[in-house]
Scaffold this motif. Structure first.
Motif, PDB file in Angstrom:
ATOM      1  N   LEU A 313       0.861  -1.183   0.000  1.00 41.72           N
ATOM      2  CA  LEU A 313       0.000   0.000   0.000  1.00 41.72           C
ATOM      3  C   LEU A 313       0.895   1.230   0.000  1.00 41.72           C
ATOM      4  N   GLU A 314       0.641   2.130  -0.934  1.00 40.27           N
ATOM      5  CA  GLU A 314       1.451   3.347  -1.033  1.00 40.27           C
ATOM      6  C   GLU A 314       0.544   4.571  -1.004  1.00 40.27           C
ATOM      7  N   ILE A 358      -7.753   4.876   2.882  1.00 39.03           N
ATOM      8  CA  ILE A 358      -6.952   3.698   2.546  1.00 39.03           C
ATOM      9  C   ILE A 358      -7.794   2.640   1.842  1.00 39.03           C
ATOM     10  N   THR A 359      -9.009   2.423   2.351  1.00 39.84           N
ATOM     11  CA  THR A 359      -9.855   1.342   1.833  1.00 39.84           C
ATOM     12  C   THR A 359     -10.723   1.765   0.651  1.00 39.84           C
ATOM     13  N   GLY A 360     -10.646   3.034   0.279  1.00 42.06           N
ATOM     14  CA  GLY A 360     -11.394   3.501  -0.888  1.00 42.06           C
ATOM     15  C   GLY A 360     -12.832   3.869  -0.613  1.00 42.06           C
ATOM     16  N   GLY A 378      -9.344  -6.566   5.252  1.00 45.37           N
ATOM     17  CA  GLY A 378     -10.385  -6.938   6.200  1.00 45.37           C
ATOM     18  C   GLY A 378     -10.631  -5.724   7.061  1.00 45.37           C
ATOM     19  N   TYR A 379     -11.789  -5.065   6.900  1.00 38.17           N
ATOM     20  CA  TYR A 379     -12.034  -3.764   7.520  1.00 38.17           C
ATOM     21  C   TYR A 379     -13.128  -3.882   8.579  1.00 38.17           C
ATOM     22  N   TYR A 380     -12.731  -3.728   9.842  1.00 35.57           N
ATOM     23  CA  TYR A 380     -13.660  -3.749  10.973  1.00 35.57           C
ATOM     24  C   TYR A 380     -13.950  -2.295  11.332  1.00 35.57           C
TER      25      TYR A 380
END
Length: 627
Positions: A313-314, A358-360, A378-380
């Motif tokens: 991830l950049e 980060i996750t869009g 995996g996004y909590y």
């Protein structure tokens, strides 16, 4: 002095028995934490203590005429009232006096009403109280007293309810997860507040540093029994381990006795003597104990996650802001394999926004987010999971997957994963509507993990989770081979699972700190001490030299004792300057009574006089040594 007595209470919902015949008491000045797994009745007991629910059996009694405040996990506040009106809506007599005085100030033409209100302020010593309650509101970031409660966020409502409970100065304060929705600065302030206040506490909390620093007794509900521990969290861990070891020894002895008695039972004739019947009765009791197993579950998940490529991830010159609120300004970072980053900062500094970028789920105003082709997030999130009406626990997790692959070609099914996260087979077929708040969070974690991510992002994962589940989650994360980002106010949790921190300072300032939260606090404290030392040194250097030495001292050299005194004086002056700074800080940050203010003022004068005297002597000796 006993303030609260709970005698033989029981509670069941249909066939589900939460607990039965529980008894405990709360005495004056005790600070008790109540620990139990999610779904075993913690909140039910607090609801009974607050009168919102009643036990099936037993009774709860309070000492006559004591003042009690409750902080609920989900406070029920009137949405049409302002923050200030909510504060004044309580039964606190001093608050009524302050309210009358503020109303009198708005109507200065009514001299009699003003005089009456002023005299009441004097009589109740309400001047100090007003300062104290406004300080509490300031510390909990509730400065706008005119905003309607209905416009507050969930976290702000929780902080308002906490402020209300503290301002009422109860003799007994009952708290359900008091650190939820507080940032780290607020939590540390609350710790110090409880440490110095003569206030009796009974609380449910998962914050283990809070337990360590505030509580002097822990009561644990486990397998339907209460176990008291007269100490803080460290003491609890030590004594619980010893108890479990002793239970294991007793269980082994019971199993051997059971085998012996079983042999005897099989050999006995049909006719039984009185002695034999007594032994049979004892046998049944032994059998029950022997079949009792501890229901602890230790999780050791070795997830065989998807392989990560060279590009993870950049973040290239990311900028993001809202009206009058900059979040990021050309922020850059390149993530490496296995990075474990914690994110800390005050509420509202942009931590959740950063995760969304980060996750869009959110887009930057400028810059670019580049995600590697092999990365699976995996996004909590804090919002939790959306449950369909009538869904069962097992149905929820199967929507996200039937199994996850483990190391060495093994796999774990959805049912097995739920079991490892403390949902037994019977619980898996319960309706989700029946789950407690903590159990829903646990289920949500399972839905994230079963998707087999290689980059985990957890936004406040510890809220509403019990300590047993937190230990399980920590054990999993310590073995997790992928990348990890955690936003959490749980300092104990952060210390265990992260390697370095992004510190969100506000105004788009983000610092990369190489260490965990305790390392960060040590570093911050050292900076404060260093700055204070520089201030002390500057004060000494800029003080004018008083030419009080006699002429005959010129050309005289310092004796051995004077040299020793000269070296010691600067250290003593520095210590006094520190003490002076600490007292001055207490005037700003502490809730002080009139007597406290008088005593601190006296101490401050003594220290100031001491500094002046020692500084003058230091300059005398300095002048001699220079000659």
């Amino acid at each position: 002095m006993n303030l609260l007595t709970v005698e033989n209470i029981s509670k069941a919902y249909g066939e589900l028995v939460l607990f039965k015949n529980l008894s405990f008491g709360v005495n004056k000045d005790q600070k008790i934490a109540f620990i139990a797994k999610n779904g075993t009745g913690k909140t039910s007991i607090l609801n009974m203590l607050s009168g919102r629910d009643t036990p099936d059996t037993g009774q709860i009694s309070y000492r006559k005429d004591i003042r009690v405040s409750f902080l609920e996990q989900e406070p029920d506040l009137a949405p049409d009232l302002t923050v200030e009106e909510t504060i004044f809506a309580s039964d606190n007599e001093v608050l009524k006096v302050i309210q009358n005085y503020e109303q009198a100030l708005q109507n200065p033409e009514d001299a009699d009403a003003y005089q009456s209100a002023f005299e009441a302020m004097e009589r109740f010593n309400a001047w100090d109280f007003e300062t104290q309650y406004k300080q509490i509101l300031f510390k909990l970031k509730l400065e706008d007293l005119n905003v309607k409660v209905g416009k507050l966020s969930g976290g702000q409502k929780k902080r308002l309810a906490l402020a209300n409970a503290l301002i009422n100065r109860p003799e007994l304060l009952i708290l359900d997860e008091p650190t939820n929705h507080l940032d780290l600065e607020m939590i540390e302030w609350l710790e110090s507040y409880f440490a110095k206040e003569n206030m009796t506490l009974f609380m449910v909390t998962h914050d283990r540093y809070f337990l360590e620093r505030v509580c002097d007794e822990i009561i644990e509900l486990e397998n339907g029994q209460l176990y008291p521990y007269k100490g803080n969290y460290s003491y609890y861990l030590e004594k619980k381990e010893a108890r479990i070891e002793q239970e294991a020894v007793e269980h082994h002895k019971t199993k051997r006795l059971f085998k012996k008695e079983l042999t005897w039972m099989r050999r006995q004739p049909k006719a039984r003597t009185t002695k034999s019947k007594s032994r049979i009765s004892d046998f049944q009791e032994i059998k029950e104990k022997a079949s009792n197993r501890r229901k602890d579950h230790e999780i050791e998940l070795e997830i065989n996650m998807q392989r990560m490529g060279s590009k993870i991830l950049e973040l290239h010159k990311i900028s993001k802001s809202y009206p009058d609120k900059p979040i990021l300004d050309k922020f850059e970072y390149v993530f490496l394999k296995g990075e474990r980053i914690g994110i800390i900062g005050k509420n509202g500094t942009g931590k959740s926004t950063f995760l969304n970028l980060i996750t869009g789920t959110d887009q930057p105003d400028a810059g670019k987010v580049v995600v590697g082709d092999t990365i699976k997030f995996g996004y909590y999130t804090q919002k939790g999971i959306v449950i369909k009406p009538g869904q069962k626990v097992i149905e929820v997790i199967r929507e996200f997957g039937d199994f996850i692959p483990l190391a060495k070609g093994r796999q774990i099914s959805a049912q097995q994963l739920l079991e490892r996260f403390l949902f037994d087979r019977k619980k898996q077929y319960d309706f989700v509507d029946k789950l407690s708040g903590g159990e829903r969070k646990r289920l949500y974690l399972c839905t994230v993990l079963i998707q087999n991510p290689n980059f985990l992002i957890l936004d406040e994962p510890t809220n509403d989770l019990d300590i047993v589940t937190l230990n399980i989650l920590e054990a999993f994360l310590l073995d997790f081979p992928g990348c990890l980002i955690v936003v959490s106010h749980d300092r104990y949790f952060m210390d265990k699972v992260v390697d370095h921190l992004f510190v969100f300072r506000g105004d788009a300032v983000v610092e990369d700190f190489p260490g965990n939260y305790s390392d960060f606090r040590t570093y911050e404290d050292s900076i404060i001490l260093e700055a204070r030392a520089e201030k002390v040194k500057a004060n000494i250097e800029k003080k004018p030299v008083k030419n009080t030495q006699k002429k005959e001292e010129k050309g005289k050299q310092l004796s051995y004792m004077e040299q020793k005194e000269y070296k010691q004086l600067e250290k003593e002056i520095q210590k006094l300057e520190f003490k002076k700074g600490e007292i001055e800080q207490q005037f700003v940050t502490n809730d002080l009574s009139g007597d406290d203010i008088a005593q601190l003022s006296k101490n401050l004068k003594e220290i100031t006089d001491g500094i002046e005297a020692k500084t003058e002597r230091w300059f005398q000796l300095s002048a001699i040594s220079e000659d």
